[in-house]
Scaffold this motif. Structure first.
Motif, short mmCIF file in Angstrom:
data_model
loop_
_atom_site.label_atom_id
_atom_site.label_comp_id
_atom_site.label_asym_id
_atom_site.label_seq_id
_atom_site.Cartn_x
_atom_site.Cartn_y
_atom_site.Cartn_z
N SER A 274 -12.35 -30.14 -42.71
CA SER A 274 -11.00 -30.35 -42.18
C SER A 274 -11.07 -31.07 -40.85
N ALA A 275 -10.08 -31.93 -40.59
CA ALA A 275 -10.00 -32.59 -39.29
C ALA A 275 -9.66 -31.61 -38.18
N ASN A 276 -9.27 -30.39 -38.53
CA ASN A 276 -9.01 -29.39 -37.50
C ASN A 276 -10.25 -29.08 -36.67
N VAL A 277 -11.43 -29.44 -37.17
CA VAL A 277 -12.65 -29.18 -36.39
C VAL A 277 -12.66 -29.96 -35.08
N TYR A 278 -11.89 -31.05 -34.98
CA TYR A 278 -11.87 -31.85 -33.76
C TYR A 278 -11.13 -31.15 -32.62
N GLY A 279 -10.25 -30.22 -32.93
CA GLY A 279 -9.51 -29.52 -31.90
C GLY A 279 -8.52 -30.41 -31.18
N ASN A 280 -8.29 -30.11 -29.91
CA ASN A 280 -7.37 -30.91 -29.10
C ASN A 280 -8.11 -32.10 -28.50
N VAL A 281 -7.84 -33.26 -29.06
CA VAL A 281 -8.51 -34.48 -28.62
C VAL A 281 -7.46 -35.46 -28.12
N THR A 282 -7.68 -36.01 -26.95
CA THR A 282 -6.72 -36.97 -26.40
C THR A 282 -7.04 -38.38 -26.89
N SER A 283 -6.82 -38.58 -28.16
CA SER A 283 -7.04 -39.89 -28.78
C SER A 283 -6.14 -40.00 -29.99
N ASP A 284 -5.67 -41.21 -30.25
CA ASP A 284 -4.85 -41.41 -31.44
C ASP A 284 -5.65 -42.06 -32.57
N ALA A 285 -6.98 -42.07 -32.43
CA ALA A 285 -7.83 -42.65 -33.47
C ALA A 285 -9.19 -41.95 -33.43
N ILE A 286 -9.21 -40.70 -33.87
CA ILE A 286 -10.44 -39.91 -33.85
C ILE A 286 -11.37 -40.39 -34.95
N ASP A 287 -12.58 -40.79 -34.58
CA ASP A 287 -13.54 -41.17 -35.62
C ASP A 287 -14.59 -40.06 -35.75
N GLU A 288 -15.52 -40.28 -36.68
CA GLU A 288 -16.46 -39.22 -37.05
C GLU A 288 -17.48 -38.90 -35.96
N SER A 289 -17.56 -39.73 -34.91
CA SER A 289 -18.51 -39.47 -33.83
C SER A 289 -17.95 -38.55 -32.76
N PHE A 290 -16.65 -38.22 -32.85
CA PHE A 290 -16.05 -37.34 -31.84
C PHE A 290 -16.65 -35.94 -31.92
N PRO A 291 -16.75 -35.25 -30.77
CA PRO A 291 -17.31 -33.90 -30.78
C PRO A 291 -16.42 -32.92 -31.54
N VAL A 292 -17.04 -31.89 -32.05
CA VAL A 292 -16.33 -30.83 -32.77
C VAL A 292 -15.98 -29.73 -31.77
N THR A 293 -14.68 -29.49 -31.58
CA THR A 293 -14.23 -28.48 -30.60
C THR A 293 -13.09 -27.65 -31.20
N PRO A 294 -13.38 -26.80 -32.18
CA PRO A 294 -12.33 -26.05 -32.88
C PRO A 294 -11.62 -25.08 -31.94
N VAL A 295 -10.32 -24.85 -32.23
CA VAL A 295 -9.53 -23.97 -31.36
C VAL A 295 -8.88 -22.81 -32.12
N ASN A 296 -9.20 -22.65 -33.41
CA ASN A 296 -8.68 -21.49 -34.15
C ASN A 296 -9.71 -21.10 -35.21
N HIS A 297 -9.48 -19.96 -35.85
CA HIS A 297 -10.48 -19.44 -36.79
C HIS A 297 -10.69 -20.37 -37.98
N TYR A 298 -9.61 -20.95 -38.48
CA TYR A 298 -9.76 -21.88 -39.61
C TYR A 298 -10.69 -23.02 -39.22
N ALA A 299 -10.41 -23.66 -38.09
CA ALA A 299 -11.23 -24.79 -37.65
C ALA A 299 -12.66 -24.35 -37.35
N ALA A 300 -12.81 -23.19 -36.70
CA ALA A 300 -14.15 -22.70 -36.37
C ALA A 300 -14.96 -22.43 -37.63
N SER A 301 -14.30 -21.91 -38.66
CA SER A 301 -15.03 -21.64 -39.91
C SER A 301 -15.47 -22.93 -40.58
N LYS A 302 -14.63 -23.95 -40.52
CA LYS A 302 -15.00 -25.24 -41.11
C LYS A 302 -16.11 -25.91 -40.30
#
Length: 317
Positions: free
Chosen positions: A135-163
């Protein structure tokens, strides 16, 4: 930044079939879920024999339907041994961010996925490809309108953290199995549960209700059409990509305020929007919009469906 090495596994034969080759056998976990139903339809249209997994203990098994508790290693081994599929598409997950039991996210999304990979190793079966939905939720709160696959993973909820945890484990298998991780951004369509935001909004307009209670209507999401997502998954199965991670998105974000306005334009109906503080989560990601550049390079023939067309299709249901 995270960078993934691309590993190319030799494909034994094409997904397309001919009278001289047997149909591809594709195992789809979560096949009866929202995404699974659309993907199964596409695969059947391509001539695949699709084996669906179902979670209910009372469900009868057939040659194309298998009972599977993804949290059980024994059950996973039993199904992989019996089916020995050419392809595996792993969609089964707890996907509603507001799910009440936090531990379920980890039991199903993390341990369940690991069980499936270990089952392949245990019975000595290597599919041509495993497509695993993150899920793209793994990116968390990112200040970008074009997140690509090289962005860091910063989950902010259990769903995102599990993914995110699931992805970490799956990457350790990249040298053993031909795996492709997909990170779909938000998507919607007919048949999605009404506890998701867009179906909730569409339902209120379709019933011409006077008002609706929502949380923060200024959160922005890169909404896709489920039919586009299913097409992308099908095409990625047939691509040479393996040992990497791919965003599935359109690159165009919409706020809930935008969606309310568009649905009003389509129906001619006005809703009184009431913000319910109980629906405002502190862990809500404010902006989530992806870059589809990598996806387009891998499967250029797959075209996104305009979101206005998606809304029109849902309202006509």
């Amino acid at each position: 930044m995270l960078h993934y090495n691309r590993i190319t596994f030799v494909k034994q034969e094409s997904m397309s079939t001919s009278p001289s080759t047997r149909p591809c056998r594709t195992l789809v976990t979560g096949a009866t879920g929202f995404t699974g139903r659309y993907l199964v339809e596409k695969l059947l249209g391509r001539g695949h024999v699709v084996i669906e997994t179902v979670g209910g203990r009372s469900e009868p098994e057939t040659p194309t339907r298998r009972r599977l508790d993804i949290t059980s290693p024994d059950e996973c081994r039993r199904v992989i041994e019996a089916v020995r599929p050419d392809y595996i598409v792993h969609l089964a997950a707890i996907s509603f961010v507001g799910h009440s039991d936090a531990l379920d996210f980890y039991r199903v999304n993390v341990i369940g996925t690991l069980n499936l990979l270990e089952a392949c190793a245990a019975v000595g079966h290597t599919p041509r490809k495993l497509l695993i939905a993150s899920s793209a939720n793994v990116y968390g709160n990112v200040t970008s309108d074009a997140i690509d696959e090289s962005f860091p993973v910063t989950p902010v909820n259990h769903y995102a953290a599990s993914k995110a945890a699931m992805e970490t484990i799956v990457r350790t298998w990249f040298d053993r199995l031909p795996i492709l991780i997909v990170r779909p951004f938000n998507y919607t369509g007919r048949g999605q549960a009404s506890n998701f935001l867009v179906p909730k909004i569409v339902g209120h307009f379709a019933r011409r209700e006077p008002s609706i209670e929502l949380g923060n209507i200024d959160v922005a999401r890169d909404f896709s059409d489920v039919r586009y997502v299913a097409s992308a998954y099908e095409a990625l199965l047939d691509s040479d990509a393996a040992g990497e991670t791919v965003n599935v998105c359109t690159g165009t974000p919409y706020t809930l305020r935008d969606i309310l306005s568009k649905a009003s334009d389509l129906t001619g109906h006005q809703l009184d929007v009431r913000v319910n503080p109980a629906f405002v989560r502190q862990t809500d990601v404010k902006m989530l919009a992806g870059s589809p550049a990598k996806l387009r390079s891998l499967v250029p023939a797959v075209e996104a469906i305009p979101f206005m067309d998606t809304l029109r299709w849902m309202l006509a249901a």
